[in-house]
Design a protein around this motif. Structure first.
Motif, PDB file in Angstrom:
ATOM      1  N   LEU A   9     -26.520 -54.744  67.496  1.00 22.32           N
ATOM      2  CA  LEU A   9     -26.720 -54.667  66.057  1.00 22.32           C
ATOM      3  C   LEU A   9     -25.386 -54.697  65.327  1.00 22.32           C
ATOM      4  CD1 LEU A   9     -28.840 -54.332  63.813  1.00 22.32           C
ATOM      5  CD2 LEU A   9     -28.558 -51.867  64.050  1.00 22.32           C
ATOM      6  N   GLY A  10     -24.386 -54.028  65.872  1.00 23.49           N
ATOM      7  CA  GLY A  10     -23.056 -54.044  65.270  1.00 23.49           C
ATOM      8  C   GLY A  10     -22.447 -55.436  65.252  1.00 23.49           C
ATOM      9  N   VAL A  11     -22.627 -56.190  66.336  1.00 23.45           N
ATOM     10  CA  VAL A  11     -22.125 -57.570  66.376  1.00 23.45           C
ATOM     11  C   VAL A  11     -22.840 -58.407  65.314  1.00 23.45           C
ATOM     12  CG1 VAL A  11     -22.025 -59.672  67.783  1.00 23.45           C
ATOM     13  CG2 VAL A  11     -21.406 -57.479  68.790  1.00 23.45           C
ATOM     14  N   PHE A  12     -24.157 -58.212  65.191  1.00 24.32           N
ATOM     15  CA  PHE A  12     -24.905 -58.958  64.179  1.00 24.32           C
ATOM     16  C   PHE A  12     -24.434 -58.614  62.773  1.00 24.32           C
ATOM     17  CE2 PHE A  12     -28.430 -58.862  61.131  1.00 24.32           C
ATOM     18  CZ  PHE A  12     -28.615 -60.230  60.981  1.00 24.32           C
ATOM     19  N   TRP A  20     -21.524 -63.997  55.150  1.00 22.85           N
ATOM     20  CA  TRP A  20     -21.706 -63.759  53.720  1.00 22.85           C
ATOM     21  C   TRP A  20     -20.411 -64.058  52.969  1.00 22.85           C
ATOM     22  CZ3 TRP A  20     -19.449 -60.239  50.343  1.00 22.85           C
ATOM     23  CH2 TRP A  20     -20.043 -60.139  49.091  1.00 22.85           C
ATOM     24  N   GLY A  21     -19.289 -63.577  53.505  1.00 20.66           N
ATOM     25  CA  GLY A  21     -18.000 -63.839  52.874  1.00 20.66           C
ATOM     26  C   GLY A  21     -17.667 -65.318  52.844  1.00 20.66           C
ATOM     27  N   LEU A  22     -17.956 -66.034  53.926  1.00 19.08           N
ATOM     28  CA  LEU A  22     -17.679 -67.469  53.964  1.00 19.08           C
ATOM     29  C   LEU A  22     -18.545 -68.257  52.989  1.00 19.08           C
ATOM     30  CD1 LEU A  22     -17.286 -68.043  57.820  1.00 19.08           C
ATOM     31  CD2 LEU A  22     -15.483 -68.081  56.078  1.00 19.08           C
ATOM     32  N   VAL A  23     -19.812 -67.878  52.887  1.00 17.95           N
ATOM     33  CA  VAL A  23     -20.712 -68.576  51.964  1.00 17.95           C
ATOM     34  C   VAL A  23     -20.318 -68.304  50.518  1.00 17.95           C
ATOM     35  CG1 VAL A  23     -23.096 -68.639  51.094  1.00 17.95           C
ATOM     36  CG2 VAL A  23     -22.657 -68.759  53.556  1.00 17.95           C
ATOM     37  N   HIS A  24     -20.014 -67.073  50.205  1.00 23.88           N
ATOM     38  CA  HIS A  24     -19.675 -66.742  48.818  1.00 23.88           C
ATOM     39  C   HIS A  24     -18.279 -67.209  48.422  1.00 23.88           C
ATOM     40  CE1 HIS A  24     -23.252 -64.755  47.429  1.00 23.88           C
ATOM     41  NE2 HIS A  24     -23.354 -64.202  48.628  1.00 23.88           N
ATOM     42  N   SER A  25     -17.435 -67.458  49.387  1.00 25.31           N
ATOM     43  CA  SER A  25     -16.120 -68.011  49.043  1.00 25.31           C
ATOM     44  C   SER A  25     -16.149 -69.538  48.989  1.00 25.31           C
ATOM     45  CB  SER A  25     -15.072 -67.547  50.058  1.00 25.31           C
ATOM     46  OG  SER A  25     -15.328 -68.139  51.315  1.00 25.31           O
ATOM     47  N   LEU A  43     -27.807 -67.921  59.967  1.00 26.44           N
ATOM     48  CA  LEU A  43     -26.496 -68.322  60.480  1.00 26.44           C
ATOM     49  C   LEU A  43     -25.827 -67.167  61.228  1.00 26.44           C
ATOM     50  CD1 LEU A  43     -24.619 -70.711  60.637  1.00 26.44           C
ATOM     51  CD2 LEU A  43     -23.621 -70.031  58.466  1.00 26.44           C
ATOM     52  N   ALA A  44     -25.983 -65.963  60.707  1.00 27.61           N
ATOM     53  CA  ALA A  44     -25.427 -64.784  61.385  1.00 27.61           C
ATOM     54  C   ALA A  44     -26.115 -64.560  62.741  1.00 27.61           C
ATOM     55  CB  ALA A  44     -25.573 -63.546  60.506  1.00 27.61           C
ATOM     56  N   LEU A  45     -27.431 -64.765  62.799  1.00 27.10           N
ATOM     57  CA  LEU A  45     -28.150 -64.639  64.068  1.00 27.10           C
ATOM     58  C   LEU A  45     -27.665 -65.664  65.089  1.00 27.10           C
ATOM     59  CD1 LEU A  45     -31.843 -64.018  62.977  1.00 27.10           C
ATOM     60  CD2 LEU A  45     -30.448 -62.537  64.401  1.00 27.10           C
ATOM     61  N   VAL A  46     -27.501 -66.906  64.629  1.00 27.21           N
ATOM     62  CA  VAL A  46     -27.050 -67.973  65.530  1.00 27.21           C
ATOM     63  C   VAL A  46     -25.649 -67.691  66.051  1.00 27.21           C
ATOM     64  CG1 VAL A  46     -26.410 -70.422  65.586  1.00 27.21           C
ATOM     65  CG2 VAL A  46     -28.584 -69.732  64.575  1.00 27.21           C
ATOM     66  N   LEU A  47     -24.792 -67.135  65.228  1.00 29.80           N
ATOM     67  CA  LEU A  47     -23.428 -66.828  65.660  1.00 29.80           C
ATOM     68  C   LEU A  47     -23.361 -65.578  66.534  1.00 29.80           C
ATOM     69  CD1 LEU A  47     -21.408 -67.553  62.408  1.00 29.80           C
ATOM     70  CD2 LEU A  47     -21.477 -68.919  64.497  1.00 29.80           C
ATOM     71  N   SER A  48     -24.168 -64.576  66.222  1.00 28.62           N
ATOM     72  CA  SER A  48     -24.069 -63.310  66.954  1.00 28.62           C
ATOM     73  C   SER A  48     -24.660 -63.389  68.354  1.00 28.62           C
ATOM     74  CB  SER A  48     -24.738 -62.184  66.170  1.00 28.62           C
ATOM     75  OG  SER A  48     -26.138 -62.342  66.143  1.00 28.62           O
ATOM     76  N   ALA A  49     -25.627 -64.267  68.585  1.00 29.13           N
ATOM     77  CA  ALA A  49     -26.261 -64.352  69.913  1.00 29.13           C
ATOM     78  C   ALA A  49     -25.260 -64.716  71.018  1.00 29.13           C
ATOM     79  CB  ALA A  49     -27.436 -65.316  69.878  1.00 29.13           C
ATOM     80  N   PRO A  50     -24.513 -65.824  70.890  1.00 27.40           N
ATOM     81  CA  PRO A  50     -23.563 -66.126  71.978  1.00 27.40           C
ATOM     82  C   PRO A  50     -22.406 -65.129  72.056  1.00 27.40           C
ATOM     83  CG  PRO A  50     -23.399 -67.784  70.250  1.00 27.40           C
ATOM     84  CD  PRO A  50     -24.549 -66.899  69.915  1.00 27.40           C
ATOM     85  N   ILE A  51     -22.004 -64.584  70.917  1.00 33.56           N
ATOM     86  CA  ILE A  51     -20.933 -63.586  70.933  1.00 33.56           C
ATOM     87  C   ILE A  51     -21.400 -62.350  71.704  1.00 33.56           C
ATOM     88  CG2 ILE A  51     -19.582 -61.998  69.508  1.00 33.56           C
ATOM     89  CD1 ILE A  51     -19.510 -64.237  67.376  1.00 33.56           C
ATOM     90  N   SER A  52     -22.623 -61.887  71.427  1.00 30.59           N
ATOM     91  CA  SER A  52     -23.174 -60.729  72.140  1.00 30.59           C
ATOM     92  C   SER A  52     -23.326 -61.025  73.624  1.00 30.59           C
ATOM     93  CB  SER A  52     -24.542 -60.354  71.568  1.00 30.59           C
ATOM     94  OG  SER A  52     -24.422 -59.894  70.259  1.00 30.59           O
TER      95      SER A  52
END
Length: 103
Positions: A9-12, A20-25, A43-52
């Motif tokens: 959950l922390g990684v997610f 969020w920061g990348l989209v808003h910037s 997008l956060a789910l897709v990125l956090s899965a391989p990182i986790s």
């Protein structure tokens, strides 16, 4: 298991903040119409899965070992109970046969 879940959950959440920061910037594309929030979460789910998968490998292995030990312990307890019931049943039957032969 709770530790692994909280770490996942922390990684997610970390990925969610970064996306969020990348989209808003303006560095990452916005979603279509009103789908911006959903786009960020997906997008956060897709990125956090391989990182986790990579970062939490040791913790995932520890959690699975604990689960296997717990399942083995439950199986052993069930087998012990089954054996104890069989022994009690066999004893009762042999005593009943012995009493039937003496009558």
């Amino acid at each position: 298991m709770l530790r692994y879940t909280l770490m996942r959950l922390g990684v997610f959440v970390g990925c969610l903040v970064v996306v969020w920061g990348l989209v808003h910037s303006g560095l990452a594309p916005r979603g279509l119409g009103d789908s911006n929030g959903l786009w960020i979460v997906l997008l956060a789910l897709v990125l956090s899965a391989p990182i986790s998968f990579v970062v939490l490998r040791k913790e995932r292995d520890r959690a699975s070992e604990r689960i296997v030990r717990r399942v083995d312990r439950v199986k052993a307890n069930l087998e012990a109970n089954r054996t104890m019931e069989d022994t009690g049943d066999d004893t009762a039957r042999s005593q009943g046969q012995a009493q039937g032969q003496t009558s």
